[in-house]
Design a protein around this motif. Structure first.
Motif, PDB file in Angstrom:
ATOM      1  N   PRO A 174      -2.018 -53.330   7.396  1.00 61.04           N
ATOM      2  CA  PRO A 174      -1.897 -54.767   7.662  1.00 61.04           C
ATOM      3  C   PRO A 174      -0.435 -55.193   7.660  1.00 61.04           C
ATOM      4  O   PRO A 174       0.409 -54.563   7.010  1.00 61.04           O
ATOM      5  N   ALA A 175      -0.113 -56.246   8.376  1.00 59.07           N
ATOM      6  CA  ALA A 175       1.222 -56.820   8.313  1.00 59.07           C
ATOM      7  C   ALA A 175       1.448 -57.364   6.900  1.00 59.07           C
ATOM      8  O   ALA A 175       0.560 -58.009   6.330  1.00 59.07           O
ATOM      9  N   PHE A 176       2.620 -57.084   6.342  1.00 61.89           N
ATOM     10  CA  PHE A 176       2.835 -57.474   4.947  1.00 61.89           C
ATOM     11  C   PHE A 176       4.337 -57.504   4.652  1.00 61.89           C
ATOM     12  O   PHE A 176       5.100 -56.706   5.186  1.00 61.89           O
ATOM     13  N   THR A 177       4.738 -58.459   3.826  1.00 63.61           N
ATOM     14  CA  THR A 177       6.127 -58.567   3.384  1.00 63.61           C
ATOM     15  C   THR A 177       6.162 -58.533   1.860  1.00 63.61           C
ATOM     16  O   THR A 177       5.402 -59.242   1.212  1.00 63.61           O
ATOM     17  N   PHE A 178       7.032 -57.695   1.307  1.00 67.25           N
ATOM     18  CA  PHE A 178       7.096 -57.579  -0.152  1.00 67.25           C
ATOM     19  C   PHE A 178       8.479 -57.111  -0.578  1.00 67.25           C
ATOM     20  O   PHE A 178       9.267 -56.601   0.218  1.00 67.25           O
ATOM     21  N   ASP A 179       8.770 -57.306  -1.853  1.00 65.50           N
ATOM     22  CA  ASP A 179      10.047 -56.881  -2.420  1.00 65.50           C
ATOM     23  C   ASP A 179       9.906 -55.512  -3.069  1.00 65.50           C
ATOM     24  O   ASP A 179       8.898 -55.212  -3.704  1.00 65.50           O
ATOM     25  N   VAL A 180      10.946 -54.688  -2.915  1.00 66.66           N
ATOM     26  CA  VAL A 180      10.943 -53.338  -3.478  1.00 66.66           C
ATOM     27  C   VAL A 180      12.052 -53.203  -4.515  1.00 66.66           C
ATOM     28  O   VAL A 180      13.202 -53.577  -4.260  1.00 66.66           O
TER      29      VAL A 180
END
Length: 309
Positions: A17-23
C-alpha cells in the motif's frame, strides 16, 4: 528520515500500500515477496543489504577488512574494526572456512562502512549465533547514534524485537503500527514472552514439503472431512493442528472462529454478505470470489470485534 512508499499491485491485488512513515531504527514485519518489492522500490534512495551477500572466499578475514576499509577510506584502525565485529580471533582464517554465523557477521562490514542516510537490511539476524547477534545489535545502535536511518525487513517478528519496537506490519490495505506491552522491552526468559511474539510460524504440509507461514499471510482456515487446511493466496495447505488449537494460537493476530469449520483473518474481511435472514458469508479481500460462511450466532460478536454496527 521520512520515507514515501508507492503502491504496488499485482493483478489488481495490492501488495504494497502507499504509505509515508519516519525511519530511525524501524522494522517492517512482512513476507518474502513484499520484502523483495520493498527493497527494489527503496534501492534508489538507500543502501540495500541483502541476506547472504557474497564474500571473497579465498581472502582471510584480515584481508577482507583491509580491502573494504581502504576502499572506503575508513578512519578506524584495523584492530578496532576487528574488535568491533568480534572477529579478532579469526583474522587469519579464510572466509570460506568461517561458520555461517561469522560469514553473515562479516558481510555487514560493507553496509557499516558505505551506507549513509538510509540503510535497508533484509533479515538482519539470519543464521547468526547469540554472540554474532549481539554484535550486530551493537553495530546497529552505533550507526543510529551517528544519525544513520535503518530500515529492517524481516518475516521473523521476534528477531526484529531484538533491536526495536518501532515495527509495522503490512496487509492488503495498509501498514499497521504494531503495539507491544512495556514488559516486552526487557525479556529475560522464554516464559516471560507474551503470546504475540511467541508464535512465529504455522507449520503446514504441501506436496510432501513442510511450509511455514507467518500469521498475517493466512487468509482463512477450514476443516474438511476432519482435515484442517490453512489457506494462503488461493492454496490450501494441510495442517496437523486442530481448529481449536489454531484458534487459541492465532487469536492475538486478529483471527476469529466465524463458523464451526472456519477461522478467518478479520483483517482480510471486505464484506458481510446476507443471503437470507439466517444465512451469512464473509467476502475476503484476497483472491477473487473468496467467501467463507458466517454462523448466525457469530454475527453480533464479530461485528463488535471489528467495530461496526
Amino acid at each position: 528520515m521520512n520515507i514515501q512508499l508507492e503502491e504496488v499491485k499485482e493483478k489488481n491485488k495490492i501488495l504494497i500500500p502507499a504509505f509515508t512513515f519516519d525511519v530511525k531504527i524501524t522494522g517492517i514485519y512482512t513476507d518474502i515477496k513484499r520484502t523483495q518489492l520493498l527493497m527494489e522500490q527503496l534501492k534508489p534512495i538507500g543502501y540495500v543489504h541483502r541476506v547472504n551477500e557474497g564474500h571473497h572466499a579465498f581472502l582471510t578475514v584480515e584481508e577482507t577488512f583491509r580491502f573494504y576499509m581502504d576502499l572506503g577510506n575508513c578512519p578506524i584502525s584495523l584492530e578496532d574494526m576487528l574488535q568491533l565485529f568480534g572477529l579478532q580471533h579469526k583474522r587469519k582464517e579464510k572466509v570460506k572456512k568461517l561458520t555461517e554465523s561469522a560469514k553473515n557477521c562479516l558481510s555487514f562490514l560493507r553496509p557499516f562502512l558505505y551506507s549513509k542516510d538510509l540503510l535497508i537490511i533484509e533479515e538482519p539476524f539470519d543464521r547468526l549465533d547469540e554472540e554474532a547477534r549481539q554484535t550486530i545489535v551493537q553495530l546497529l545502535n552505533q550507526m543510529a547514534a551517528e544519525q544513520r536511518n535503518i530500515l529492517l525487513l524481516s518475516s521473523n517478528l521476534e528477531e526484529l524485537l531484538f533491536i526495536t519496537e518501532d515495527i509495522y506490519r503490512i496487509d492488503h490495505s495498509e501498514f499497521h503500527k504494531m503495539d507491544f506491552e512495556g514488559e516486552l522491552t526487557t525479556r529475560t526468559s522464554v516464559e516471560e514472552e507474551e503470546p504475540i511474539i511467541k508464535i512465529e510460524k504455522i507449520q503446514t504440509k504441501h506436496n510432501d514439503k513442510t511450509i511455514l507461514f507467518n500469521p498475517p499471510e493466512i487468509d482463512y482456515i477450514e476443516s474438511i472431512d476432519g482435515t484442517v487446511y490453512v489457506n494462503v493466496a488461493g492454496t490450501g495447505y494441510s495442517c496437523a493442528l486442530t481448529l481449536q488449537e489454531l484458534e487459541k494460537r492465532l487469536r492475538a493476530y486478529g483471527f476469529y472462529r466465524c463458523h464451526r469449520s472456519y477461522i478467518v483473518n478479520l483483517q482480510k474481511v471486505r464484506e458481510i454478505i446476507t443471503w437470507t435472514k439466517n444465512s451469512y458469508s464473509l467476502k475476503l479481500n484476497v483472491q477473487e470470489n473468496t467467501v467463507v460462511p458466517l454462523s448466525r450466532t457469530k454475527l453480533s460478536e464479530m461485528k463488535e470485534l471489528i467495530g461496526i454496527s
